[in-house]
Write a protein that holds these residues in place. Sequence first.
Motif, PDB file in Angstrom:
ATOM      1  N   GLY A  15       0.857  -1.287   0.057  1.00 37.31           N
ATOM      2  CA  GLY A  15      -0.063   0.113  -0.050  1.00 37.31           C
ATOM      3  C   GLY A  15       0.884   1.144   0.093  1.00 37.31           C
ATOM      4  O   GLY A  15       0.534   2.271   0.485  1.00 37.31           O
ATOM      5  N   LEU A  19      -1.472   7.621   1.156  1.00 37.09           N
ATOM      6  CA  LEU A  19      -1.396   8.609   2.111  1.00 37.09           C
ATOM      7  C   LEU A  19      -0.046   8.242   3.011  1.00 37.09           C
ATOM      8  O   LEU A  19       0.876   9.109   3.188  1.00 37.09           O
ATOM      9  CB  LEU A  19      -2.633   9.039   3.101  1.00 37.09           C
ATOM     10  CG  LEU A  19      -2.313  10.100   3.679  1.00 37.09           C
ATOM     11  CD1 LEU A  19      -2.153  11.648   3.065  1.00 37.09           C
ATOM     12  CD2 LEU A  19      -3.638  10.389   4.917  1.00 37.09           C
ATOM     13  N   GLY A  21       1.758   5.302   3.373  1.00 38.09           N
ATOM     14  CA  GLY A  21       2.508   4.304   2.607  1.00 38.09           C
ATOM     15  C   GLY A  21       3.920   5.113   2.176  1.00 38.09           C
ATOM     16  O   GLY A  21       5.106   4.883   2.367  1.00 38.09           O
ATOM     17  N   LEU A  40      -0.922  -1.491  -6.002  1.00 33.54           N
ATOM     18  CA  LEU A  40      -1.701  -2.016  -6.999  1.00 33.54           C
ATOM     19  C   LEU A  40      -1.201  -1.510  -8.320  1.00 33.54           C
ATOM     20  O   LEU A  40      -1.362  -2.178  -9.405  1.00 33.54           O
ATOM     21  CB  LEU A  40      -3.073  -2.149  -6.884  1.00 33.54           C
ATOM     22  CG  LEU A  40      -3.760  -2.552  -5.493  1.00 33.54           C
ATOM     23  CD1 LEU A  40      -5.422  -1.959  -5.395  1.00 33.54           C
ATOM     24  CD2 LEU A  40      -3.850  -4.071  -5.509  1.00 33.54           C
ATOM     25  N   ASP A  63      -0.833  -7.277  -5.238  1.00 37.54           N
ATOM     26  CA  ASP A  63      -2.164  -7.305  -4.546  1.00 37.54           C
ATOM     27  C   ASP A  63      -1.872  -8.224  -3.398  1.00 37.54           C
ATOM     28  O   ASP A  63      -1.804  -9.351  -3.606  1.00 37.54           O
ATOM     29  CB  ASP A  63      -3.246  -7.733  -5.689  1.00 37.54           C
ATOM     30  CG  ASP A  63      -4.720  -7.550  -5.066  1.00 37.54           C
ATOM     31  OD1 ASP A  63      -4.678  -7.749  -3.765  1.00 37.54           O
ATOM     32  OD2 ASP A  63      -5.442  -7.475  -5.837  1.00 37.54           O
ATOM     33  N   VAL A  64      -2.057  -7.891  -2.127  1.00 42.52           N
ATOM     34  CA  VAL A  64      -1.898  -8.446  -0.976  1.00 42.52           C
ATOM     35  C   VAL A  64      -3.054  -9.482  -0.799  1.00 42.52           C
ATOM     36  O   VAL A  64      -2.689 -10.554   0.136  1.00 42.52           O
ATOM     37  CB  VAL A  64      -1.633  -7.443   0.309  1.00 42.52           C
ATOM     38  CG1 VAL A  64      -0.280  -6.508   0.107  1.00 42.52           C
ATOM     39  CG2 VAL A  64      -2.866  -6.704   0.440  1.00 42.52           C
ATOM     40  N   ALA A  65      -4.114  -9.417  -1.295  1.00 49.97           N
ATOM     41  CA  ALA A  65      -5.023 -10.267  -1.330  1.00 49.97           C
ATOM     42  C   ALA A  65      -5.050 -11.387  -2.222  1.00 49.97           C
ATOM     43  O   ALA A  65      -5.779 -12.539  -2.080  1.00 49.97           O
ATOM     44  CB  ALA A  65      -6.584  -9.610  -1.325  1.00 49.97           C
ATOM     45  N   VAL A 123      -8.402  -7.974   2.510  1.00 47.92           N
ATOM     46  CA  VAL A 123      -7.353  -6.964   2.290  1.00 47.92           C
ATOM     47  C   VAL A 123      -6.685  -6.823   3.317  1.00 47.92           C
ATOM     48  O   VAL A 123      -5.484  -7.167   3.706  1.00 47.92           O
ATOM     49  CB  VAL A 123      -7.889  -5.606   1.503  1.00 47.92           C
ATOM     50  CG1 VAL A 123      -6.670  -4.884   1.366  1.00 47.92           C
ATOM     51  CG2 VAL A 123      -8.547  -6.082   0.079  1.00 47.92           C
ATOM     52  N   VAL A 151       0.460  -2.257  10.334  1.00 44.11           N
ATOM     53  CA  VAL A 151       0.012  -1.223  10.497  1.00 44.11           C
ATOM     54  C   VAL A 151      -1.475  -1.381  11.113  1.00 44.11           C
ATOM     55  O   VAL A 151      -2.261  -2.096  10.386  1.00 44.11           O
ATOM     56  CB  VAL A 151       0.115  -0.097   9.167  1.00 44.11           C
ATOM     57  CG1 VAL A 151      -0.789   1.313   9.543  1.00 44.11           C
ATOM     58  CG2 VAL A 151       1.395   0.233   8.934  1.00 44.11           C
ATOM     59  N   SER A 153      -4.396   0.329  13.776  1.00 44.00           N
ATOM     60  CA  SER A 153      -5.259   1.865  14.128  1.00 44.00           C
ATOM     61  C   SER A 153      -5.750   1.805  15.500  1.00 44.00           C
ATOM     62  O   SER A 153      -5.775   0.889  16.117  1.00 44.00           O
ATOM     63  CB  SER A 153      -6.432   1.553  13.187  1.00 44.00           C
ATOM     64  OG  SER A 153      -7.342   2.705  13.431  1.00 44.00           O
TER      65      SER A 153
HETATM   66  N1  LIG Z   1      -5.077   7.491   7.523  1.00 45.01           N
HETATM   67  C1  LIG Z   1      -5.395   7.446   8.515  1.00 45.01           C
HETATM   68  O1  LIG Z   1      -6.251   8.364   9.222  1.00 45.01           O
HETATM   69  C2  LIG Z   1      -5.141   6.000   9.264  1.00 45.01           C
HETATM   70  C3  LIG Z   1      -5.384   5.921  10.702  1.00 45.01           C
HETATM   71  C4  LIG Z   1      -5.236   4.964  11.272  1.00 45.01           C
HETATM   72  C5  LIG Z   1      -4.575   3.940  10.655  1.00 45.01           C
HETATM   73  N2  LIG Z   1      -4.272   3.896   9.286  1.00 45.01           N
HETATM   74  C6  LIG Z   1      -3.833   2.831   8.489  1.00 45.01           C
HETATM   75  O2  LIG Z   1      -2.671   3.269   8.006  1.00 45.01           O
HETATM   76  C7  LIG Z   1      -2.568   2.286   6.717  1.00 45.01           C
HETATM   77  C8  LIG Z   1      -2.325   3.147   5.444  1.00 45.01           C
HETATM   78  O3  LIG Z   1      -3.695   4.175   5.220  1.00 45.01           O
HETATM   79  P1  LIG Z   1      -3.780   5.293   4.347  1.00 45.01           P
HETATM   80  O4  LIG Z   1      -4.278   6.392   4.811  1.00 45.01           O
HETATM   81  O5  LIG Z   1      -2.334   5.847   3.792  1.00 45.01           O
HETATM   82  O6  LIG Z   1      -4.667   4.618   3.335  1.00 45.01           O
HETATM   83  P2  LIG Z   1      -4.581   4.954   1.690  1.00 45.01           P
HETATM   84  O7  LIG Z   1      -5.938   4.668   1.330  1.00 45.01           O
HETATM   85  O8  LIG Z   1      -4.272   6.362   1.229  1.00 45.01           O
HETATM   86  O9  LIG Z   1      -3.445   3.881   1.196  1.00 45.01           O
HETATM   87  C9  LIG Z   1      -3.897   2.565   1.117  1.00 45.01           C
HETATM   88  C10 LIG Z   1      -2.947   1.952  -0.100  1.00 45.01           C
HETATM   89  O10 LIG Z   1      -3.285   0.375  -0.070  1.00 45.01           O
HETATM   90  C11 LIG Z   1      -3.343   0.094  -1.202  1.00 45.01           C
HETATM   91  N3  LIG Z   1      -4.026  -1.218  -1.514  1.00 45.01           N
HETATM   92  C12 LIG Z   1      -5.384  -1.341  -1.148  1.00 45.01           C
HETATM   93  N4  LIG Z   1      -5.745  -2.546  -1.350  1.00 45.01           N
HETATM   94  C13 LIG Z   1      -4.621  -3.130  -1.851  1.00 45.01           C
HETATM   95  C14 LIG Z   1      -4.340  -4.442  -2.278  1.00 45.01           C
HETATM   96  N5  LIG Z   1      -5.316  -5.617  -2.212  1.00 45.01           N
HETATM   97  N6  LIG Z   1      -2.990  -4.734  -2.147  1.00 45.01           N
HETATM   98  C15 LIG Z   1      -2.180  -3.766  -2.294  1.00 45.01           C
HETATM   99  N7  LIG Z   1      -2.199  -2.420  -1.997  1.00 45.01           N
HETATM  100  C16 LIG Z   1      -3.681  -2.379  -1.606  1.00 45.01           C
HETATM  101  C17 LIG Z   1      -4.009   1.476  -2.149  1.00 45.01           C
HETATM  102  O11 LIG Z   1      -3.792   1.473  -3.510  1.00 45.01           O
HETATM  103  C18 LIG Z   1      -3.529   2.491  -1.403  1.00 45.01           C
HETATM  104  O12 LIG Z   1      -2.392   2.969  -2.101  1.00 45.01           O
HETATM  105  C19 LIG Z   1      -3.818   1.506   6.611  1.00 45.01           C
HETATM  106  O13 LIG Z   1      -3.355   0.182   7.093  1.00 45.01           O
HETATM  107  C20 LIG Z   1      -4.591   2.241   7.496  1.00 45.01           C
HETATM  108  O14 LIG Z   1      -5.702   1.361   8.063  1.00 45.01           O
HETATM  109  C21 LIG Z   1      -4.684   5.061   8.596  1.00 45.01           C
END
Ligand SMILES: NC(=O)c1ccc[n+]([C@@H]2O[C@H](COP(=O)([O-])OP(=O)(O)OC[C@H]3O[C@@H](n4cnc5c(N)ncnc54)[C@H](O)[C@@H]3O)[C@@H](O)[C@H]2O)c1
Length: 269
Positions: A15, A19, A21, A40, A63-65, A123, A151, A153
């Motif tokens: 991922g 944001l 990653g 992806l 794709d991690v899934a 996922v 990661v 939450s």
């Molecule tokens: N942003 C927040 O406020 C927040 C808060 C707590 C925890 N988190 C956790 O932090 C991590 C990153 O969150 P984020 O805000 O950057 O989310 P995001 O949606 O910006 O990024 C998630 C990324 O995962 C990728 N992704 C989705 N499905 C996938 C798959 N099957 N295989 C590979 N990649 C895949 C997407 O393409 C995307 O680039 C997540 O685990 C999220 O749960 C985020």
Amino acid sequence: MEIFSLEGKVAIVTGATGLLGRQHCHALAAAGAKVVVADLNLGECRHLAEELPGEDHLPLALDVAVPHSVRTGRNAVLKKYECLDVLVNNAAVDDKFESPALAAEQSKFENYPLKNWLRSLEVNLTGVFLASQIFGSAMVEQGRGGSIINVASTYGMVGPDQSLYLKPDGEQVFFKSPSYPTTKGAVLNFTRYLAAYWGKAGIRVNALSPGGVENGQEAWFVENYSRRTSLGRMAQPTDYRGALLFLASDASAYMTGANLVVDGGWTAV
Ligand SMILES: NC(=O)c1ccc[n+]([C@@H]2O[C@H](COP(=O)([O-])OP(=O)(O)OC[C@H]3O[C@@H](n4cnc5c(N)ncnc54)[C@H](O)[C@@H]3O)[C@@H](O)[C@H]2O)c1
């Protein structure tokens, strides 16, 4: 500062172009790691890999899934670097609905779609299992230890505060879904399972639990979230760089099975 150095190490972030990653990738690269930028969309991975400090990072469509995709990804990483030291299980999905009206209705637990529940499990949970199994086994085989960071939450530790989604005029625009917190809670216990299982193999497995990140949300939401948070604000995307680097490096050499909470005090209250 040498204990924070990742010189000579290879790290993969799933991922990676999202944001947080991309922040993880920057932190790892700045500490000297070769970074596998896995997500992806290969084009976006390429773009980010070029932007990172240092050289020789690897963009990877993954794709991690999908087991086959993760296995192909592992082969590509080992072919290029012959080793892997750090895995950041960061990829996850959160609910998106087609329209605000649908979001208000379908996010209610009573109406919550089974397909959203299943996709979230696939996922956020199975993806962490698969990447850990396939990339982590390579770490075990190479016998030079490793660090896995899952990661999670705040919502893996406490139930969602639904009043966050209440507008000042009293309209409840959304309910945080049942699936996201369920998967994140499971990730925390999976972390403990794997830490215990792979401890003797020298693989450390820890969780990082972020709080909510400010990212263009409406002002009323940012205010609701900030009021509920001890530090009085949402996180900035860069706020997790230090914690990620700590868990990835020897700075946390005696830490495994732990959950590093970086949430501005959200769960302290
Ligand atoms: N942003 C927040 O406020 C927040 C808060 C707590 C925890 N988190 C956790 O932090 C991590 C990153 O969150 P984020 O805000 O950057 O989310 P995001 O949606 O910006 O990024 C998630 C990324 O995962 C990728 N992704 C989705 N499905 C996938 C798959 N099957 N295989 C590979 N990649 C895949 C997407 O393409 C995307 O680039 C997540 O685990 C999220 O749960 C985020």
